[in-house]
Write a protein that holds these residues in place. Structure first.
Motif, PDB file in Angstrom:
ATOM      1  N   MET A   1     -13.407 -12.395   0.099  1.00  0.00           N
ATOM      2  CA  MET A   1     -12.616 -12.552  -1.130  1.00  0.00           C
ATOM      3  C   MET A   1     -11.471 -13.530  -0.909  1.00  0.00           C
ATOM      4  O   MET A   1     -10.526 -13.568  -1.683  1.00  0.00           O
TER       5      MET A   1
ATOM      6  N   ARG B   1     -16.677   1.986  -8.628  1.00  0.00           N
ATOM      7  CA  ARG B   1     -17.485   1.295  -7.633  1.00  0.00           C
ATOM      8  C   ARG B   1     -17.576   2.011  -6.293  1.00  0.00           C
ATOM      9  O   ARG B   1     -18.466   1.735  -5.499  1.00  0.00           O
ATOM     10  N   VAL B   2     -16.605   2.876  -5.996  1.00  0.00           N
ATOM     11  CA  VAL B   2     -16.632   3.519  -4.679  1.00  0.00           C
ATOM     12  C   VAL B   2     -16.756   5.037  -4.791  1.00  0.00           C
ATOM     13  O   VAL B   2     -17.642   5.654  -4.215  1.00  0.00           O
TER      14      VAL B   2
ATOM     15  N   PHE C   1     -17.400   0.766   2.856  1.00  0.00           N
ATOM     16  CA  PHE C   1     -17.767   1.646   1.753  1.00  0.00           C
ATOM     17  C   PHE C   1     -19.179   2.171   1.978  1.00  0.00           C
ATOM     18  O   PHE C   1     -19.980   1.533   2.654  1.00  0.00           O
TER      19      PHE C   1
ATOM     20  N   ASN D   1     -13.575   1.482   7.883  1.00  0.00           N
ATOM     21  CA  ASN D   1     -13.881   2.209   6.655  1.00  0.00           C
ATOM     22  C   ASN D   1     -14.720   1.394   5.683  1.00  0.00           C
ATOM     23  O   ASN D   1     -14.311   1.139   4.553  1.00  0.00           O
TER      24      ASN D   1
ATOM     25  N   GLN E   1     -11.623   0.638 -11.141  1.00  0.00           N
ATOM     26  CA  GLN E   1     -12.641  -0.050 -10.341  1.00  0.00           C
ATOM     27  C   GLN E   1     -12.962   0.759  -9.093  1.00  0.00           C
ATOM     28  O   GLN E   1     -14.119   0.889  -8.702  1.00  0.00           O
TER      29      GLN E   1
ATOM     30  N   ARG F   1      -2.939  -8.225  -3.119  1.00  0.00           N
ATOM     31  CA  ARG F   1      -3.848  -7.547  -2.186  1.00  0.00           C
ATOM     32  C   ARG F   1      -5.111  -8.356  -1.926  1.00  0.00           C
ATOM     33  O   ARG F   1      -5.789  -8.156  -0.924  1.00  0.00           O
TER      34      ARG F   1
ATOM     35  N   MET G   1       0.824  -1.200   0.000  1.00  0.00           N
ATOM     36  CA  MET G   1       0.000   0.000   0.000  1.00  0.00           C
ATOM     37  C   MET G   1       0.862   1.254   0.000  1.00  0.00           C
ATOM     38  O   MET G   1       0.408   2.340  -0.347  1.00  0.00           O
TER      39      MET G   1
ATOM     40  N   GLU H   1      -8.609   4.147  -0.157  1.00  0.00           N
ATOM     41  CA  GLU H   1      -7.570   3.222   0.302  1.00  0.00           C
ATOM     42  C   GLU H   1      -8.140   1.829   0.520  1.00  0.00           C
ATOM     43  O   GLU H   1      -7.516   0.833   0.156  1.00  0.00           O
ATOM     44  N   GLY H   2      -9.350   1.796   1.110  1.00  0.00           N
ATOM     45  CA  GLY H   2      -9.976   0.509   1.382  1.00  0.00           C
ATOM     46  C   GLY H   2     -10.146  -0.296   0.103  1.00  0.00           C
ATOM     47  O   GLY H   2      -9.876  -1.500   0.072  1.00  0.00           O
ATOM     48  N   ALA H   3     -10.591   0.387  -0.948  1.00  0.00           N
ATOM     49  CA  ALA H   3     -10.820  -0.316  -2.215  1.00  0.00           C
ATOM     50  C   ALA H   3      -9.503  -0.777  -2.839  1.00  0.00           C
ATOM     51  O   ALA H   3      -9.380  -1.916  -3.286  1.00  0.00           O
ATOM     52  N   ILE H   4      -8.518   0.104  -2.835  1.00  0.00           N
ATOM     53  CA  ILE H   4      -7.220  -0.263  -3.415  1.00  0.00           C
ATOM     54  C   ILE H   4      -6.604  -1.422  -2.633  1.00  0.00           C
ATOM     55  O   ILE H   4      -6.062  -2.366  -3.206  1.00  0.00           O
ATOM     56  N   ALA H   5      -6.746  -1.351  -1.308  1.00  0.00           N
ATOM     57  CA  ALA H   5      -6.170  -2.413  -0.471  1.00  0.00           C
ATOM     58  C   ALA H   5      -6.840  -3.759  -0.734  1.00  0.00           C
ATOM     59  O   ALA H   5      -6.310  -4.795  -0.380  1.00  0.00           O
ATOM     60  N   MET H   6      -8.037  -3.725  -1.323  1.00  0.00           N
ATOM     61  CA  MET H   6      -8.702  -4.987  -1.653  1.00  0.00           C
ATOM     62  C   MET H   6      -8.385  -5.435  -3.071  1.00  0.00           C
ATOM     63  O   MET H   6      -9.022  -6.347  -3.604  1.00  0.00           O
ATOM     64  N   GLY H   7      -7.437  -4.771  -3.690  1.00  0.00           N
ATOM     65  CA  GLY H   7      -7.023  -5.202  -5.018  1.00  0.00           C
ATOM     66  C   GLY H   7      -7.815  -4.561  -6.144  1.00  0.00           C
ATOM     67  O   GLY H   7      -7.743  -5.022  -7.284  1.00  0.00           O
ATOM     68  N   ALA H   8      -8.589  -3.524  -5.833  1.00  0.00           N
ATOM     69  CA  ALA H   8      -9.283  -2.818  -6.908  1.00  0.00           C
ATOM     70  C   ALA H   8      -8.265  -2.028  -7.719  1.00  0.00           C
ATOM     71  O   ALA H   8      -7.303  -1.501  -7.167  1.00  0.00           O
ATOM     72  N   THR H   9      -8.475  -1.960  -9.038  1.00  0.00           N
ATOM     73  CA  THR H   9      -7.638  -1.069  -9.830  1.00  0.00           C
ATOM     74  C   THR H   9      -8.184   0.336  -9.637  1.00  0.00           C
ATOM     75  O   THR H   9      -9.257   0.532  -9.069  1.00  0.00           O
TER      76      THR H   9
ATOM     77  N   LEU I   1     -15.201  -7.655  -7.662  1.00  0.00           N
ATOM     78  CA  LEU I   1     -13.962  -7.254  -8.330  1.00  0.00           C
ATOM     79  C   LEU I   1     -13.254  -8.442  -8.960  1.00  0.00           C
ATOM     80  O   LEU I   1     -12.738  -8.350 -10.063  1.00  0.00           O
TER      81      LEU I   1
ATOM     82  N   SER J   1     -10.157   7.260   3.091  1.00  0.00           N
ATOM     83  CA  SER J   1     -10.181   5.895   3.608  1.00  0.00           C
ATOM     84  C   SER J   1     -11.013   4.967   2.707  1.00  0.00           C
ATOM     85  O   SER J   1     -10.717   3.782   2.623  1.00  0.00           O
ATOM     86  N   TYR J   2     -12.031   5.493   2.038  1.00  0.00           N
ATOM     87  CA  TYR J   2     -12.805   4.643   1.121  1.00  0.00           C
ATOM     88  C   TYR J   2     -11.910   4.217  -0.038  1.00  0.00           C
ATOM     89  O   TYR J   2     -11.932   3.075  -0.478  1.00  0.00           O
TER      90      TYR J   2
END
Ligand code: ATP
Ligand code: MG
Lengths: 253, 296
Positions: free
Chosen positions: A166, B198-199, A99, A97, B194, A86, A55, B183-191, A113, B180-181
């Protein structure tokens, strides 16, 4: 090196521009264990944690040397697929956090995803994951409710559930209880003990008692260096280094 | 020392409070005054001309004998130009806002924001003039029309005018989404895409709708540019490639020649009321979306 090492950090250095934030860190973490990372503010705990699923890449001017192996595979190798990394190594943040979506969509987020499951399969996964964090009973009738309306504890559980959904199998938790009250904190700690059966957990905490309660291994950091790491009871009862003892007993600084 | 100054402070505070209150009252007073005047003049039309014929009348012939004051062609003219402008400005503005808010590197971000603000600073008459000499001939040529003075020219021009409002408000809405939203998405592997799709967009949707509403408000009230480049034919438009005439352009063009107190004069005020109601509703909608955005 045995097979049950899932995270292996080798000669890891991280720089924020000119600032050398982590110095030659070497440590390994066993599968299905809880590792607590402790140390004074600014010692690099979050930096290390964020290094484990890259990250830190989001921050400009970050430079890294050394390597981290996750399940034997180097994560800084060229062409390493960050999405896959990830997916496997999930992160729970200090402030919950979720969504701004429904409870259901939060849990299903990673599936949407990364997979092409049918509607029923997604519903199935969502249910399993909510059960895994003991939220299913409370929320099964509120799956459509906005996640932001949940209590802090529920939100934090939800954030763990969405990683479980996931199929992440390493959870990085950066002070996951610091925004929660003592009762909620206790509940999350219980959850961590349950999750340990199936997942590898690395938790950063400022709460010594918490580290002692939940972790199997403890790593003490100071000024970007790993000072000492070992079984938690040993670190807390007879640390090898004086600095560690000073910090743990509150005689720090 | 402290206590000696206290009465002064209190008096000063009292004065400031009164002054602010007074300023507030004055502005409300003027709004009411304007509205009453508009209403009085506009409604006077109805003494001699039936409301039905004004609202549903399909002909605007203010100086023939007997005159017709049908607002439909003007209303449709305004709608055509506005819708065209929005269809052009929203996707472009959204793209620009997303780019500025999440994609562009720091230095470029500042340059782009400054450029957008610069666009906002160009007086509309200047834009209209530039449109007249550049855009109008281009439209004529590209679409093989007999004249380039058409609704589409107005739409393109107005899209430029709405852009600063839309881009800067959308950019604010996107930037206001907690980090934080993302970061949360990126940390889950979202490009990145995405994460945006999506967020970020769902989280910012209220603010973005408000931006669109205010963009429409900006466009529908615009006068000079449309007066110059839409051709000013008060006919019911069947496509965007025809000359049209908007409500604003009609008022601006005819107010000078209408005899004060005549039906024509009152009819122009009646158009003003229609315009007022539309803008009011749009602002109401925008306010609603903004309220919802803050509520989240
Ligand atoms: N984005 C950044 N840019 C520059 N320096 C940073 C950045 N993030 C962290 N640092 C610095 O790196 C060092 C380690 O930060 P880090 O956040 O990892 O500490 P921490 O141990 O998690 O502290 P805390 O207990 O307060 O959360 C600190 O000195 C911090 O100032
Ligand atoms: Mg930290």
């Amino acid at each position: 090196m045995t097979n049950d090492i899932v995270i292996d950090v080798r000669d890891y250095n991280l720089y924020y521009g000119d600032f050398h934030a982590l110095l030659d860190v070497n440590l390994s973490i066993k599968k299905k264990s809880v590792t607590a990372i402790i140390g004074p503010s600014g010692c690099g705990k979050s930096t290390l944690l964020r290094g484990l699923n890259r990250m830190n890449d989001l921050i400009d001017q970050v430079r890294v040397t050394g390597e981290i192996f996750i399940e034997g595979k180097p994560i800084y190798a060229e062409k390493r697929d960050l999405v896959e990394l990830r997916k496997k190594v999930g992160m729970v943040f200090q402030r919950p956090n979720p969504f701004p979506l429904s409870v259901y969509e939060n849990v299903a987020f990673g599936l949407r995803l990364h997979s092409h499951l049918s509607k029923e399969e997604v519903a199935q996964k969502v249910e399993e994951s909510l059960k895994a964090v003991a939220l299913w009973k409370e929320l099964k009738d509120k799956l459509k409710a906005p996640a932001l309306r949940l209590s802090g504890e529920q939100q934090q559980r939800l954030c763990i559930a969405r990683l479980a959904a996931m199929s992440a199998d390493i959870f990085l938790m950066d002070e996951p209880c610091s925004a929660l009250d003592p009762v909620a904190t206790q509940h999350i700690e219980e959850l961590i003990r349950v999750l340990k059966e199936d997942y590898t957990i690395v938790i950063v905490t400022h709460n010594m008692a918490q580290a002692a309660r939940v972790s199997d291994e403890t790593a003490y950091f100071y000024l970007g260096k790993l000072i000492e790491m070992g079984p938690t009871d040993q670190i807390f009862t007879r640390p090898a280094r004086k600095e560690t003892e000073d910090y743990i007993t509150g005689r720090f600084g | 020392m402290e206590s000696a100054r206290k009465p002064w402070n209190r008096a000063l505070e009292f004065l400031i409070e009164r002054a602010i209150f007074f300023a507030g009252i004055i502005s409300i007073f003027f709004v009411i005054l304007i509205f009453v005047f508009l209403l009085k003049e506009g409604v006077s039309l109805l003494k001699t001309y039936p409301l039905k014929d004004f609202i549903f009348g399909q002909k605007w012939y203010p100086i023939s004998e007997p005159p017709s004051f049908g607002v439909v062609p003007l209303l449709l003219g305004s709608l055509a130009v506005t819708m065209g402008a929005i269809v052009i400005a929203v996707p472009l503005g959204m793209g620009a806002a997303i780019y500025i808010a999440v994609v562009a590197p720091g230095w470029l971000k500042e340059i782009l924001k400054a450029t957008v603000e610069f666009l906002a600073a160009i007086p509309s008459i200047v834009l209209g003039f530039i449109g007249l000499v550049t855009l109008v001939p281009l439209v004529k040529q590209v679409f093989h029309l007999t004249t380039g003075l058409t609704a589409i020219s107005g739409s393109i021009m107005l899209a430029f005018m709405a852009m600063p409002t839309i881009v800067s408000m959308m950019e604010d809405a996107l930037t206001a989404v907690p980090r934080s939203y993302r970061e949360g998405a990126i940390a889950m592997g979202a490009t990145k895409w995405q994460m945006i799709w999506r967020v970020l967009l769902p989280a910012a949707s209220s603010g973005m709708l408000a931006a669109i509403m205010l963009g429409i408000g900006r466009v529908i009230g615009e006068t000079m540019a449309v007066l110059m480049i839409t051709g000013n034919a008060a006919r019911i438009p069947t496509s965007l490639f025809q000359p049209v005439r908007t409500m604003t352009a009609t008022i601006a063009a005819e107010m000078g020649e209408a005899v004060q107190g005549s039906d024509h004069y009152f009819a122009l005020f009646a158009i003003g009321i229609v315009l007022f109601i539309i803008t009011f509703l749009i602002n109401l909608a925008a306010g609603f979306f903004i309220g919802r955005a803050h509520h989240k």
